[in-house]
Design a protein around this motif. Sequence first.
Motif, PDB file in Angstrom:
ATOM      1  N   UNK A  79      34.637  86.100 -28.290  1.00 47.79           N
ATOM      2  CA  UNK A  79      35.765  86.320 -29.206  1.00 47.79           C
ATOM      3  C   UNK A  79      36.687  85.102 -29.218  1.00 47.79           C
ATOM      4  N   UNK A  80      36.708  84.411 -30.347  1.00 46.13           N
ATOM      5  CA  UNK A  80      37.599  83.261 -30.528  1.00 46.13           C
ATOM      6  C   UNK A  80      38.707  83.562 -31.526  1.00 46.13           C
ATOM      7  N   UNK A  81      38.823  84.821 -31.929  1.00 48.09           N
ATOM      8  CA  UNK A  81      39.704  85.170 -33.045  1.00 48.09           C
ATOM      9  C   UNK A  81      41.182  84.897 -32.759  1.00 48.09           C
ATOM     10  N   UNK A  82      41.612  85.010 -31.504  1.00 44.01           N
ATOM     11  CA  UNK A  82      43.035  84.830 -31.207  1.00 44.01           C
ATOM     12  C   UNK A  82      43.472  83.375 -31.282  1.00 44.01           C
ATOM     13  N   UNK A  83      42.525  82.461 -31.229  1.00 39.09           N
ATOM     14  CA  UNK A  83      42.905  81.045 -31.249  1.00 39.09           C
ATOM     15  C   UNK A  83      42.049  80.222 -32.205  1.00 39.09           C
ATOM     16  N   UNK A  84      41.303  80.904 -33.083  1.00 36.66           N
ATOM     17  CA  UNK A  84      40.394  80.155 -33.951  1.00 36.66           C
ATOM     18  C   UNK A  84      41.143  79.435 -35.062  1.00 36.66           C
ATOM     19  N   UNK A  85      40.802  78.169 -35.259  1.00 37.52           N
ATOM     20  CA  UNK A  85      41.264  77.376 -36.395  1.00 37.52           C
ATOM     21  C   UNK A  85      40.228  76.284 -36.628  1.00 37.52           C
ATOM     22  N   UNK A  86      40.506  75.412 -37.542  1.00 32.70           N
ATOM     23  CA  UNK A  86      39.520  74.377 -37.869  1.00 32.70           C
ATOM     24  C   UNK A  86      39.214  73.471 -36.683  1.00 32.70           C
ATOM     25  N   UNK A  87      40.152  73.388 -35.731  1.00 28.08           N
ATOM     26  CA  UNK A  87      39.919  72.550 -34.557  1.00 28.08           C
ATOM     27  C   UNK A  87      38.885  73.156 -33.612  1.00 28.08           C
ATOM     28  N   UNK A  88      38.540  74.428 -33.830  1.00 28.16           N
ATOM     29  CA  UNK A  88      37.584  75.112 -32.958  1.00 28.16           C
ATOM     30  C   UNK A  88      36.139  74.918 -33.397  1.00 28.16           C
ATOM     31  N   UNK A  89      35.932  74.231 -34.517  1.00 23.15           N
ATOM     32  CA  UNK A  89      34.576  74.073 -35.033  1.00 23.15           C
ATOM     33  C   UNK A  89      33.657  73.414 -34.005  1.00 23.15           C
ATOM     34  N   UNK A  90      34.175  72.399 -33.319  1.00 27.13           N
ATOM     35  CA  UNK A  90      33.361  71.710 -32.316  1.00 27.13           C
ATOM     36  C   UNK A  90      32.988  72.659 -31.183  1.00 27.13           C
ATOM     37  N   UNK A  91      33.933  73.520 -30.788  1.00 20.07           N
ATOM     38  CA  UNK A  91      33.653  74.487 -29.726  1.00 20.07           C
ATOM     39  C   UNK A  91      32.591  75.487 -30.165  1.00 20.07           C
ATOM     40  N   UNK A  92      32.677  75.941 -31.417  1.00 25.55           N
ATOM     41  CA  UNK A  92      31.687  76.879 -31.942  1.00 25.55           C
ATOM     42  C   UNK A  92      30.299  76.246 -31.923  1.00 25.55           C
ATOM     43  N   UNK A  93      30.204  75.010 -32.381  1.00 25.69           N
ATOM     44  CA  UNK A  93      28.921  74.324 -32.397  1.00 25.69           C
ATOM     45  C   UNK A  93      28.375  74.133 -30.985  1.00 25.69           C
ATOM     46  N   UNK A  94      29.269  73.883 -30.036  1.00 25.27           N
ATOM     47  CA  UNK A  94      28.846  73.716 -28.648  1.00 25.27           C
ATOM     48  C   UNK A  94      28.315  75.025 -28.079  1.00 25.27           C
ATOM     49  N   UNK A  95      28.963  76.136 -28.427  1.00 23.93           N
ATOM     50  CA  UNK A  95      28.498  77.455 -27.979  1.00 23.93           C
ATOM     51  C   UNK A  95      27.102  77.733 -28.524  1.00 23.93           C
ATOM     52  N   UNK A  96      26.912  77.488 -29.811  1.00 28.65           N
ATOM     53  CA  UNK A  96      25.614  77.738 -30.432  1.00 28.65           C
ATOM     54  C   UNK A  96      24.540  76.837 -29.830  1.00 28.65           C
ATOM     55  N   UNK A  97      24.884  75.588 -29.605  1.00 26.11           N
ATOM     56  CA  UNK A  97      23.929  74.633 -29.028  1.00 26.11           C
ATOM     57  C   UNK A  97      23.511  75.064 -27.628  1.00 26.11           C
ATOM     58  N   UNK A  98      24.476  75.495 -26.825  1.00 27.90           N
ATOM     59  CA  UNK A  98      24.183  75.913 -25.456  1.00 27.90           C
ATOM     60  C   UNK A  98      23.259  77.123 -25.432  1.00 27.90           C
ATOM     61  N   UNK A  99      23.496  78.073 -26.338  1.00 35.18           N
ATOM     62  CA  UNK A  99      22.671  79.281 -26.381  1.00 35.18           C
ATOM     63  C   UNK A  99      21.231  78.962 -26.769  1.00 35.18           C
ATOM     64  N   UNK A 100      21.047  77.993 -27.649  1.00 34.77           N
ATOM     65  CA  UNK A 100      19.687  77.660 -28.080  1.00 34.77           C
ATOM     66  C   UNK A 100      18.936  76.835 -27.040  1.00 34.77           C
ATOM     67  N   UNK A 101      19.658  76.179 -26.151  1.00 37.31           N
ATOM     68  CA  UNK A 101      19.012  75.313 -25.163  1.00 37.31           C
ATOM     69  C   UNK A 101      18.673  76.034 -23.869  1.00 37.31           C
ATOM     70  N   UNK A 102      19.201  77.230 -23.679  1.00 41.55           N
ATOM     71  CA  UNK A 102      18.940  77.958 -22.437  1.00 41.55           C
ATOM     72  C   UNK A 102      17.500  78.465 -22.444  1.00 41.55           C
ATOM     73  N   UNK A 103      16.677  78.106 -21.444  1.00 39.78           N
ATOM     74  CA  UNK A 103      15.255  78.461 -21.477  1.00 39.78           C
ATOM     75  C   UNK A 103      15.005  79.945 -21.221  1.00 39.78           C
ATOM     76  N   UNK A 104      13.888  80.437 -21.736  1.00 44.38           N
ATOM     77  CA  UNK A 104      13.438  81.798 -21.478  1.00 44.38           C
ATOM     78  C   UNK A 104      12.571  81.823 -20.222  1.00 44.38           C
ATOM     79  N   UNK A 105      12.647  82.916 -19.493  1.00 42.42           N
ATOM     80  CA  UNK A 105      11.722  83.184 -18.391  1.00 42.42           C
ATOM     81  C   UNK A 105      10.621  84.083 -18.957  1.00 42.42           C
ATOM     82  N   UNK A 106       9.444  83.526 -19.190  1.00 44.84           N
ATOM     83  CA  UNK A 106       8.383  84.278 -19.856  1.00 44.84           C
ATOM     84  C   UNK A 106       7.867  85.447 -19.025  1.00 44.84           C
ATOM     85  N   UNK A 107       8.143  85.446 -17.745  1.00 44.58           N
ATOM     86  CA  UNK A 107       7.654  86.534 -16.898  1.00 44.58           C
ATOM     87  C   UNK A 107       8.641  87.689 -16.789  1.00 44.58           C
TER      88      UNK A 107
END
Length: 256
Positions: free
Chosen positions: A123-151
Amino acid sequence: MNNLNQRIANLSPEKLALLEQRLMKKGTSGVKKQKITRRHLEPSPLSFSQQRLWFLNQLEPNSPFDISIAMQLSGVLNLEALQQALNAIVVRHEALRTTFAYVNENPVQIIGDTNTVELRVIDLSERYNTDCEAEVQQILKKETEFPFNLSADLMLRATLVRLKEEEHILLLVMHHVASDGWSLGILFREIAGFYEAFSIGSPSPFAELPIQYADFAQWQRQWLSGEVLQTQLNYWKQQLANAPTLLELPTDRPRP
């Protein structure tokens, strides 16, 4: 068997059905229908494409082999219906709740009973503004880079980023062993269908799938064996018989 037949054999059940529909519309009868039935072996073998990705994962466990899609959601969001839709997707598609084990010197896929997807909400709603775009992109990037444990892991991760009360980003990440680019369209369409139905208290709008990916994997292993497999091996041995041992390409550094 020619290369076209090989390509057809490697299609997913959904792609094979679509190809047959298009050929039927054109009045073409050049594709011999391959009957795929529900599997009778548990655990099931891996398809050839699954085994390739499983092998790469064994070599580099922390390397991401993921497919992701980020969706901008505008308007009032029914969080309960979204959670139900994600759960329904995992129940509907066995591949998303499949883990992989090594049994009797062979990799196998094990269909789990899990029917719940953990929806992580940021939840970024309490402090979200255009300056948060970089943070949003970083969150999305981190989630996509976290590896899966196939087992152990579900092959689907879901993260919801709340920007404003009626502005969200839904990020879905799947391992490539359980999905491909074609799957994204199916995933998006079915989540939307489930969400719309559950938002108004209606049941699932989709009929139960007649076969699952593990059924295709078992069929592929049984079909591409014996004489068929030998024919394919002979073909490629002939095609590559005079291939150069070393491929000479210009490089920017000396060859090791």
